[in-house]
Design an enzyme around this catalytic site. Structure first.
Site, PDB file in Angstrom:
ATOM      1  N   ILE A   2       1.937  -6.635  -1.167  1.00  0.00           N
ATOM      2  CA  ILE A   2       1.580  -5.447  -1.941  1.00  0.00           C
ATOM      3  C   ILE A   2       2.234  -4.227  -1.311  1.00  0.00           C
ATOM      4  O   ILE A   2       2.104  -3.995  -0.103  1.00  0.00           O
ATOM      5  CB  ILE A   2       0.056  -5.243  -1.960  1.00  0.00           C
ATOM      6  CG1 ILE A   2      -0.647  -6.519  -2.431  1.00  0.00           C
ATOM      7  CG2 ILE A   2      -0.323  -4.064  -2.848  1.00  0.00           C
ATOM      8  CD1 ILE A   2      -2.130  -6.508  -2.161  1.00  0.00           C
ATOM      9  N   GLY A   3       2.907  -3.401  -2.105  1.00  0.00           N
ATOM     10  CA  GLY A   3       3.531  -2.175  -1.615  1.00  0.00           C
ATOM     11  C   GLY A   3       2.799  -0.946  -2.119  1.00  0.00           C
ATOM     12  O   GLY A   3       3.145  -0.401  -3.175  1.00  0.00           O
TER      13      GLY A   3
ATOM     14  N   THR B 158       1.037  -6.260   4.527  1.00  0.00           N
ATOM     15  CA  THR B 158       0.617  -7.528   5.107  1.00  0.00           C
ATOM     16  C   THR B 158       1.459  -8.681   4.577  1.00  0.00           C
ATOM     17  O   THR B 158       1.691  -8.805   3.377  1.00  0.00           O
ATOM     18  CB  THR B 158      -0.864  -7.787   4.779  1.00  0.00           C
ATOM     19  OG1 THR B 158      -1.647  -6.696   5.282  1.00  0.00           O
ATOM     20  CG2 THR B 158      -1.345  -9.076   5.416  1.00  0.00           C
TER      21      THR B 158
ATOM     22  N   GLU C 241      -8.929  -6.982  -5.279  1.00  0.00           N
ATOM     23  CA  GLU C 241      -8.755  -6.913  -3.834  1.00  0.00           C
ATOM     24  C   GLU C 241     -10.038  -6.551  -3.110  1.00  0.00           C
ATOM     25  O   GLU C 241     -10.280  -6.999  -1.989  1.00  0.00           O
ATOM     26  CB  GLU C 241      -7.666  -5.893  -3.484  1.00  0.00           C
ATOM     27  CG  GLU C 241      -7.393  -5.782  -2.003  1.00  0.00           C
ATOM     28  CD  GLU C 241      -6.269  -4.810  -1.672  1.00  0.00           C
ATOM     29  OE1 GLU C 241      -5.998  -4.623  -0.481  1.00  0.00           O
ATOM     30  OE2 GLU C 241      -5.673  -4.240  -2.607  1.00  0.00           O
TER      31      GLU C 241
END
Length: 388
Positions: free
Chosen positions: A133-134, A168, A253
């Site tokens: 994820i950015g 991550t 999330e």
């Protein structure tokens, strides 16, 4: 007078086949442990093992709720929850496929084109395609309206420049879904003009630099983009509407069982070892933690049920994340206190418990950051309740 905004945690119902699903996962973990792909760890945190991810894919445990034409098994969200809970409780090495299964795949399924679904979803379900994820950046943190990574139109495609931080598992991922600015910021609506892109991390101009955490682990990364060429079909969803898409994505999330099971190994080891040795002093404090575990589990299950019904429980998910973060910290603090009490009484702290505790203490600052800082979460809760 309009009614005040409210939140609700509807009573969850586990599926009728929960028992058989648990047995299926436990059998898989036992086989993979015998094959050497599932180890008994002495530190908290998800481990990465591509072979285990492929085994999960072969067993049909990735993308469970997705349509069969993309490799899913069209299971319910509650069935997926049971499987997820079992994998986390077993401390299985699910890091590889975790993000793709939890949120990247669902986002592509919801907002992507049919070509994007056909390209990405089947290899995800096979445990062969990993996503990261950015979101966060060096100068923006949890304030996503302030992101500086920019995608500029260039012919039929895009040119990407910027940096993502605390990413991550980027070192093991093939793709990133990143939020980028595509239109200059309008202070009347700071979140307008953001778009999501699916970025192939093997493209020229992409560099991934490790960020070693205090526990000596390599989970985080800085991902830098320098004139990265993106094809036109890298855009995910609607141009300039990325914030709305991210908001929906964060419910996946923030509400899952990882929000209270990431310190489960510490609590389980404490209960099994020092708990009986310390008697009444430990009983009340461990009992309170176990009661809180059950409460968080029911709340998290409730959100899984809402997602199954097509709802977007952003407020409820933020509440679970905030409560889960505090619970994780209390688990570490109670374990530390009881370990000190045992030492004062001349009792030896079991080696594995000591190692788990040491790594958890070093990871404690991350609990309040990942998935949104406590301050951001409480702002979300306040807005959801009409308080700001």
């Amino acid at each position: 007078m309009s009614a005040a905004p409210t939140f609700d945690f509807l009573p969850p119902l586990l599926p009728a086949n929960a028992g058989s699903l648990r047995a299926e996962v436990r059998d898989l973990v036992a086989r993979e442990r015998a094959a050497g792909r599932v180890a008994v760890k002495d530190r908290i945190g998800m481990a990465y093992n591509a072979g285990f991810s492929r085994a999960c894919g072969e067993a049909g445990l990735i993308g469970m709720t997705w349509p069969k034409r993309y490799g899913g098994r069209e299971a319910t969200a509650m069935e997926r929850y049971v499987v997820t809970e079992e994998l986390l409780a077993a401390d299985a090495p699910v890091r590889g496929h975790w993000v793709a299964d939890r949120q990247s795949g669902p986002v592509i399924l919801r907002y992507g084109t049919e070509a994007q679904r056909e390209r990405f979803l089947p290899p995800i379900t096979r445990g062969e395609c990993f996503f990261c994820i950015g979101l966060s950046e060096p100068d923006s943190g949890s304030d996503l309206a302030a992101v500086r990574t920019r995608a500029v139109r260039e012919g039929a495609g895009w040119r990407l420049n910027g940096t993502k931080l605390w990413t991550t598992n980027a070192q093991n991922s093939q793709f990133m879904i990143a939020i980028c600015r595509t239109t200059p910021q309008d202070m009347k609506d700071r979140y307008h003009g953001l778009s999501q892109f699916i970025i192939d991390l093997s493209l020229p101009g992409v560099s991934i630099r490790p960020v070693i955490n205090m526990a000596g682990g390599h989970e985080f990364n800085e991902v830098h983009f320098e004139d990265v060429p993106l094809a036109g079909d890298a855009l995910l969803g609607t141009l300039d509407e990325g914030w709305k898409q991210v908001s929906a994505e964060l419910a996946y999330e923030r509400s899952g069982p990882e929000r209270w099971l990431s310190t489960w190994q510490v609590l389980a080891e404490l209960n099994a070892t020092l708990g009986p040795a310390l008697g009444d002093e430990a009983e009340d404090r461990i009992g309170a933690l176990l009661a809180e575990t059950l409460t968080l589990r029911e709340m998290s299950l409730s959100i899984a049920g809402m997602l199954e019904r097509g709802m977007t429980p952003n407020l409820e998910a933020a509440i679970v994340k905030d409560l889960g973060t505090r619970f994780e910290r209390r688990t570490v603090e109670v374990t530390r206190d009881l370990a000190e009490l045992a030492t004062e009484r001349g009792l030896a702290v079991p080696v594995r418990l000591g190692s788990l505790l040491a790594s958890a203490i070093l990871m404690m600052p991350a609990f309040t950051i990942r998935g949104g800082t406590t301050e951001i979460l409480r702002g979300t809760i306040a807005r959801g309740l009409g308080l700001r």
